[in-house]
Design a protein around this motif. Structure first.
Motif, PDB file in Angstrom:
ATOM      1  N   ARG A   1       0.828  -1.197  -0.084  1.00 61.56           N
ATOM      2  CA  ARG A   1      -0.200  -0.056  -0.035  1.00 61.56           C
ATOM      3  C   ARG A   1       0.842   1.074   0.087  1.00 61.56           C
ATOM      4  N   ILE A   2       1.964   1.028   0.897  1.00 57.75           N
ATOM      5  CA  ILE A   2       2.783   2.257   0.825  1.00 57.75           C
ATOM      6  C   ILE A   2       3.438   2.615  -0.301  1.00 57.75           C
ATOM      7  N   TYR A   3       4.111   1.377  -1.272  1.00 58.73           N
ATOM      8  CA  TYR A   3       4.612   1.647  -2.419  1.00 58.73           C
ATOM      9  C   TYR A   3       3.767   2.176  -3.565  1.00 58.73           C
ATOM     10  N   ALA A   4       2.593   1.746  -3.300  1.00 59.74           N
ATOM     11  CA  ALA A   4       1.451   2.325  -4.438  1.00 59.74           C
ATOM     12  C   ALA A   4       1.107   3.764  -4.115  1.00 59.74           C
ATOM     13  N   ALA A   5       1.270   4.229  -2.920  1.00 57.79           N
ATOM     14  CA  ALA A   5       1.077   5.665  -2.704  1.00 57.79           C
ATOM     15  C   ALA A   5       2.223   6.578  -3.160  1.00 57.79           C
ATOM     16  N   VAL A   6       3.356   5.947  -2.762  1.00 59.46           N
ATOM     17  CA  VAL A   6       4.490   6.682  -3.344  1.00 59.46           C
ATOM     18  C   VAL A   6       4.822   6.889  -4.723  1.00 59.46           C
TER      19      VAL A   6
ATOM     20  N   THR B   1       5.434  13.654   2.313  1.00 64.58           N
ATOM     21  CA  THR B   1       6.021  13.281   3.667  1.00 64.58           C
ATOM     22  C   THR B   1       5.600  11.981   4.086  1.00 64.58           C
ATOM     23  N   TYR B   2       6.335  11.371   4.927  1.00 66.76           N
ATOM     24  CA  TYR B   2       6.197  10.068   5.356  1.00 66.76           C
ATOM     25  C   TYR B   2       4.673  10.052   5.807  1.00 66.76           C
TER      26      TYR B   2
ATOM     27  N   ARG C   1       6.081   5.924  10.736  1.00 62.52           N
ATOM     28  CA  ARG C   1       7.453   5.183  10.985  1.00 62.52           C
ATOM     29  C   ARG C   1       7.282   4.048  10.361  1.00 62.52           C
ATOM     30  N   GLN C   2       6.279   3.434   9.896  1.00 63.48           N
ATOM     31  CA  GLN C   2       6.159   2.009   9.168  1.00 63.48           C
ATOM     32  C   GLN C   2       6.394   2.408   7.666  1.00 63.48           C
ATOM     33  N   VAL C   3       6.127   3.675   7.127  1.00 67.39           N
ATOM     34  CA  VAL C   3       6.449   4.082   5.877  1.00 67.39           C
ATOM     35  C   VAL C   3       7.948   4.070   5.747  1.00 67.39           C
ATOM     36  N   GLY C   4       8.510   4.736   6.526  1.00 68.62           N
ATOM     37  CA  GLY C   4       9.988   4.736   6.620  1.00 68.62           C
ATOM     38  C   GLY C   4      10.721   3.482   6.562  1.00 68.62           C
ATOM     39  N   TYR C   5       9.972   2.680   7.341  1.00 70.77           N
ATOM     40  CA  TYR C   5      10.626   1.226   7.429  1.00 70.77           C
ATOM     41  C   TYR C   5      10.503   0.593   6.221  1.00 70.77           C
ATOM     42  N   ALA C   6       9.178   0.413   5.535  1.00 73.45           N
ATOM     43  CA  ALA C   6       8.949  -0.098   4.247  1.00 73.45           C
ATOM     44  C   ALA C   6       9.925   0.299   3.194  1.00 73.45           C
TER      45      ALA C   6
END
Length: 113
Positions: A9-14, A24-25, A39-44
């Motif tokens: 989901r994060i990658y799709a958003a980026v 921003t994260y 934080r999870q975004v940064g981790y991903a």
DNA sequence: CCACTGACGAGTG
DNA sequence: GCACTCGCCAGTG
């Protein structure tokens, strides 16, 4: 099915961040449906492989600074270089004006009032 | 299970 | 602007 992991989901958003803009994260987390989990975004993103098609360099922290600027690493240089290459102005201290280059989402517009 | 860490954020002093 | 605290969650030992 598709127990889409948070990472996906994060990658799709980026990937949605337009060229020449930064986000921003926290914003990415919200767009990815993971509000409050910046934080999870940064981790991903840290788990992304070299050469990924995900424009991770467009993600900076809420203070408008390149997080990698702090950690001594070549990645910091790469991020800065890529941003400048897209026309984004990166300050000597590794800061970017979110006012000028921040990705405008519905939420951010709402705040920008 | 517990402790610690980490590409973060918002609040407080 | 800086230092510190608390909240959130996953990965590691």
């Amino acid at each position: 099915m598709t127990a889409r992991t948070s990472y996906q989901r994060i990658y799709a958003a980026v990937r949605r961040i337009p060229r020449g803009r930064v986000s921003t994260y926290g914003t990415i987390a919200r767009v990815a449906g993971l509000a409050g989990q910046a934080r999870q975004v940064g981790y991903a993103l840290s788990a992304l492989p070299t050469g990924t098609s995900v424009p991770w360099h467009r993600v900076i922290n809420a203070q408008g600074r390149l997080s990698l600027e702090r950690s001594a690493s070549g990645a910091g240089i790469t991020q800065r270089l890529r941003l400048v290459r897209e026309g984004i102005v990166v300050d000597a201290g590794g800061r970017v004006s979110l006012e000028k280059f921040g990705w405008r989402t519905r939420e951010s517009k709402r705040r920008a009032r």
